[in-house]
Design an enzyme around this catalytic site. Structure first.
Site, mmCIF file in Angstrom:
data_model
loop_
_atom_site.group_PDB
_atom_site.id
_atom_site.type_symbol
_atom_site.label_atom_id
_atom_site.label_comp_id
_atom_site.label_asym_id
_atom_site.label_seq_id
_atom_site.Cartn_x
_atom_site.Cartn_y
_atom_site.Cartn_z
ATOM 1 N N SER A 167 66.037 35.883 50.464
ATOM 2 C CA SER A 167 64.727 36.007 49.817
ATOM 3 C C SER A 167 64.166 34.608 49.618
ATOM 4 C CB SER A 167 64.830 36.723 48.462
ATOM 5 O OG SER A 167 65.228 35.825 47.438
ATOM 6 N N TYR A 192 71.196 32.619 41.439
ATOM 7 C CA TYR A 192 70.599 33.564 42.377
ATOM 8 C C TYR A 192 70.120 32.833 43.627
ATOM 9 C CZ TYR A 192 67.413 37.057 44.317
ATOM 10 O OH TYR A 192 66.773 37.946 45.155
#
Length: 329
Positions: A167, A192
């Site tokens: 992402s 993340y």
């Protein structure tokens, strides 16, 4: 196994699809009868829509799930239970991944499509296994082990594709090789970001190692989508980030799950990608390198650290050391 360190150029092909394309539009006209696929997290959000598209094209789909009965219930409600095999697997538990892979290999001769879709995002600090940071362990190491253990089935396909969901979160952090476990101080967003960079680097190195056996790999940014992935985020944080307004209305530009699944399905099935691999894709095309001068640099393109050959090789070696698993050793 190819030793040549080459890589498909990080440049759009002009696929004809775009930001608003749905998975069903991508799969239209593609026949996957006789093809087998695995979609991790294939019972939630864009994973569910990915499964729906693959089933519509005739693929035999397996969904490994941590919450087995919940997954079966969701797939039944979606009208997919008759077409999908659900098996237990917890990506955060290496033994669980090993058990699933062993069962799959016992029942299937080949695997044509592997979509590493499942993830956790910005979760509170948690340690799993031998003390690994949970986002890195779940999003990356679990999928690393899965890919390596399923390698015989991927090779047996003769024309397999592995899709690794990254992402734009990758822009938040490279892999912190000096402290990938965040043992000094934990930041949920950097953790993340590291995991999403690792997802991209997995595709880079797997494509290098696997292309000689007919296995190609791609990293994918699905787009901004509201799904269960946001379950660890309070509404106030999402409002502050500009993802939604105070009334909970999602900002313009976010994709629906059907649109979010499109790039995964495109990377897994498009003939335009034949003979290509090791690239980061977005909006159903190969992404451009990030234009750092652009006001959209945070949201478009791929940063160099997420497709770096040296870091990809280094991460593979680290992952092999941590898990004790390497199909190419």
């Amino acid at each position: 196994m190819s030793e040549e360190r080459t890589q498909t150029e990080q440049r759009p092909l002009g696929s004809g699809f775009g930001h608003g394309t749905t998975a069903m539009e991508v799969i239209d006209g593609i026949n996957l009868r006789g093809k087998s696929a695995i979609v991790t997290g294939g019972y939630s959000g864009l994973g569910l829509e990915t499964v729906r598209a693959l089933v519509a094209a005739g693929a035999e789909v397996t969904v490994p799930a941590r919450r087995l009965e919940h997954a079966r219930s969701v797939l039944a409600d979606a009208g997919l239970s008759a077409d999908v095999q659900v098996e237990h697997m917890d990506l955060a538990d290496q033994d669980s991944v090993k058990d699933f892979a062993a069962r799959y290999l016992a029942d299937h001769e080949k695997l044509d499509i592997l979509i590493n879709n499942a993830a956790i995002m910005a979760s509170p600090e948690q340690r799993v296994g031998p003390g690994w940071e949970a986002q890195f362990a779940t999003n990356h190491l679990g999928h690393y082990t899965l890919v390596n253990l399923l390698w015989p089935a991927l090779v047996a396909s003769g024309d397999a594709r592995v899709v690794s969901l990254s992402s734009t979160g990758h822009k938040l952090s490279p892999v912190r090789f000096d402290d990938f476990n965040f043992s000094t101080s934990y930041d949920k967003w950097q953790a993340y970001g590291q995991a999403k960079t690792a997802n991209s680097l997995l595709a880079v190195e797997l494509d290098h190692l696997g292309r000689g056996s007919g296995v190609r790999a791609f990293a994918v940014h699905p787009g901004g989508i509201m799904t269960e992935l946001q379950r660890h985020l309070p509404k106030e944080e999402m409002v502050a980030a500009g993802w939604m307004d105070a009334e909970g209305n999602v900002r313009e530009g976010f994709k629906t799950p059907e649109q979010g699944a499109a790039t995964s399905v495109w990377a897994a099935t498009s003939k335009a990608l034949n003979g290509k691999g090791g690239v980061y894709c977005e909006d159903c095309d190969i992404a451009k390198p990030t234009d750092k001068e652009s006001p959209l640099a945070r949201y478009q393109g791929v940063d160099a650290h997420a497709v770096d050959n040296a870091d990809a090789k280094k991460l593979w070696a680290l992952s092999a050391e941590l898990t004790g698993i390497n199909a190419f050793a």
